[in-house]
Scaffold this active site. Sequence first.
Site, mmCIF file in Angstrom:
data_model
loop_
_atom_site.group_PDB
_atom_site.id
_atom_site.type_symbol
_atom_site.label_atom_id
_atom_site.label_comp_id
_atom_site.label_asym_id
_atom_site.label_seq_id
_atom_site.Cartn_x
_atom_site.Cartn_y
_atom_site.Cartn_z
ATOM 1 N N ASP A 89 0.813 -1.216 0.000
ATOM 2 C CA ASP A 89 0.000 0.000 0.000
ATOM 3 C C ASP A 89 0.847 1.268 0.000
ATOM 4 O O ASP A 89 1.884 1.357 0.639
ATOM 5 C CB ASP A 89 -0.911 0.052 1.214
ATOM 6 C CG ASP A 89 -1.814 1.278 1.162
ATOM 7 O OD1 ASP A 89 -2.640 1.347 0.258
ATOM 8 O OD2 ASP A 89 -1.639 2.174 2.001
ATOM 9 N N HIS B 180 0.565 13.540 8.174
ATOM 10 C CA HIS B 180 1.681 14.246 7.542
ATOM 11 C C HIS B 180 2.008 15.460 8.383
ATOM 12 O O HIS B 180 1.146 16.000 9.083
ATOM 13 C CB HIS B 180 1.305 14.689 6.125
ATOM 14 C CG HIS B 180 1.226 13.569 5.148
ATOM 15 N ND1 HIS B 180 2.333 12.871 4.725
ATOM 16 C CD2 HIS B 180 0.165 13.002 4.533
ATOM 17 C CE1 HIS B 180 1.948 11.932 3.876
ATOM 18 N NE2 HIS B 180 0.638 11.980 3.754
ATOM 19 N N ASN C 100 -4.909 9.949 -1.926
ATOM 20 C CA ASN C 100 -4.874 9.036 -3.061
ATOM 21 C C ASN C 100 -5.407 7.676 -2.625
ATOM 22 O O ASN C 100 -4.826 7.071 -1.737
ATOM 23 C CB ASN C 100 -3.444 8.904 -3.579
ATOM 24 C CG ASN C 100 -3.387 8.120 -4.869
ATOM 25 O OD1 ASN C 100 -4.402 7.896 -5.510
ATOM 26 N ND2 ASN C 100 -2.201 7.672 -5.241
ATOM 27 N N ASP D 31 -7.483 4.505 6.444
ATOM 28 C CA ASP D 31 -6.318 4.998 5.692
ATOM 29 C C ASP D 31 -5.699 6.213 6.406
ATOM 30 O O ASP D 31 -5.230 7.162 5.768
ATOM 31 C CB ASP D 31 -6.672 5.347 4.243
ATOM 32 C CG ASP D 31 -5.432 5.447 3.344
ATOM 33 O OD1 ASP D 31 -4.310 5.162 3.822
ATOM 34 O OD2 ASP D 31 -5.583 5.829 2.171
#
Lengths: 433, 321
Positions: free
Chosen positions: A159, A316, A285, A312
């Site tokens: 992934d 960041h 994404n 997911d």
Amino acid sequence: MPESLLLRGGRVVDPSQRMDVVTDVLIVGDRIEAIGPRLADETKNREGLETMDCAGLVVSPGFVDVHCHLREPGREEVETIATGARAAVAGGFTAVCAMPNTDPVTDNQAAVGFIIRQAQIANAARVYPIGAISLGQRGEALAEFGEMIAAGAVALSDDGKPVASAHMMRTALEYARTFGVPVADHCEEPTLAAGGAMNEGIMSAKLGLRGIPAEAEEIMAIRDILLARRTGGHVHLCHMSTRGSVELIRWGKDRGINVTAEVCPHHISLTEEAVANYNTNAKMNPPLRTADDVAALQEAVKDGTIDLIATDHAPHHYDEKEREFADAPNGIIGLETALAVNITWLVKPGIIDVPLLVERMSCAPARVFNLPGGTLRKGAMADVTVFDPGAEWKVDPSSFRSKGRNTPYAGRTLHGRVHATLVGGRVAFRGGA
Amino acid sequence: MTLSLGKDLLGLEALSGEQIKLILDTAEPFKEISLRAIKKVPTLRGATIVNLFFEASTRTRVSFEFAEKRLSADAVNVAASGSSVAKGETLVDTARNLEAMKIDMVVIRHGASGAAQFLAERIDSNVINAGDGTHEHPTQGLLDLLTLRDHFGRIEGLKVCIVGDVLHSRVARSNIWGLQKMGAEVAVCGPRSLLPNAIDDFGVTVFRRVEEAIEWADALNILRLQLERMTAGYIPSLREYNRVFGVSRERLERAPRDVLILHPGPMNRGVEIDSDVADGPFSVILDQVTNGVAVRMAVLYMLSGGNPQLAVRSAAGSANA
């Protein structure tokens, strides 16, 4: 006598036993001891019994997230296994699966063991490592599935990177059959998606951003489904985002192919409109798609074409997102907003009910990834989530346990909040007022 | 209804037809300044403007610089290479540092779509988008509109076809919005691989063949074909592009009417446009360049708070319009 805890008077929702009733749950040690209406009376003289008033709250098996990025090892300034596991319990997740795109990549038994050890030290949510399909996620040579699984890996995935080679995917599906674990694929045809920053459509054309067409996902989804048919392996399709993918999964399931699929909370709640004004906190994404895709995904959650919801969760650093859209990294955090987003966009509008929500967030992920949990049966591990489906709250990223602040829901008022999260009978999280 | 442009000029998509018309009207009196022996009025005396160019540009940068100087602003040019940007400074840090020097306006050219808006949201100074990625190039769109209006005396009802690489063109986007808001009929023509997949949703006519576009149009705005599009696999060759989509004199001669020729430059002669078209009687390519200065003066003037009604007096030389 081990410690015991009585969850009193909650709406106990456990689809694994088709249960939806206001009753009590007794936990002794790390196990579910009993469920029943008179437990309060029966246990009132028990020494050392703690009682949690759950009136008006839902008591369910703990949520299981089969897809998150905890960034350790390698990017500890962005997230660690400890902060991720604490964010997980704050979001009602008692177990999470950590994707292997760390630095170095989790592609060997020692790396798997490191994650398990860090998770034990963190002592929050359970953390199950996912091993890489290929060494270094380079798509060239298979990683040692057997050794990683023996060390505690529960699935395999590259992934973050698609498995570009159909032959590699085929081999992985075949080889994984020995161990009975799913191969989870990030479906993205790399030449079609190259350089893309958002969904391809009128929005990308207006904003002057390179688009990622739906077909980049759908081509790989059907490739994987066909390879699962060929090999008999179990393919799990990560973060599905388009109507076309839903139709292809339905096609595969109708033919008895061993395909399972997940959707993320953001893909059932937001559209590409969230990217207007170049909001990098809506960049991920696969990208946010159209209202039609959202509707198809919501319907697929309802009818089971999509088996489960996974976050997911992709933290960041603030600086990385605070930049030109095309250069900002993909991904948003999700552990601490997943429940509320799902309730706000699926339960509140009446698309699914609370038992189906629990099925998609707890029972199905545990079942599909062969994990403990996802049930409140007597004798089962006492991984329990207590939540208030009606509570309103405003998303304030500064309050997150995660180190990440990158969420498109900042400032939004959502419905549904975690009251308490129990991992192995221990209260690992207790919500504020 | 307010016709003020607000703090920034980021694109034409967000503007109304009235606002665009006002900019064009405001540009009219400024045209004359450039014809004088002493090409200077004191309108923006004391204002500090930074021209922040992250991409190489000659025409646009020089045009802005003349516009600023002719309005008596103090302008500083910052090129990305040789600055701290080349040392890895982020756009937000660059912006904050410039602002700390107490500037009034920033003109930004950047390779990333959205860069101008990014900057505008983070600094108090006025921001003018001089081209952001493949998003918008609003002053180019405005100067194209002014040139069309000069020639035809109107924009409403004109048939304008944008020819070429619309997919990668910020000029195309600004032209589509600007022309539509001013009541023109807009078409595009180019290889499908160089048109946005969603082009039909823009409300434009799409011509497959350039011959059809020429037959239909009052004016063609011919886009520059970036030479790297061939290596990136969008088209097979520049030679074939010229054969299929190039605007040649021969093709124009078959048109039922005279077709005005615009090009934002720099031109690839012999690729998207043949030399005898570029240099021919219907080309207004150099008029576009002249109008660029006037349009940019108008935008600088309006963003600085100038009253469009007083632009005539300002152009005549009064300091405080």
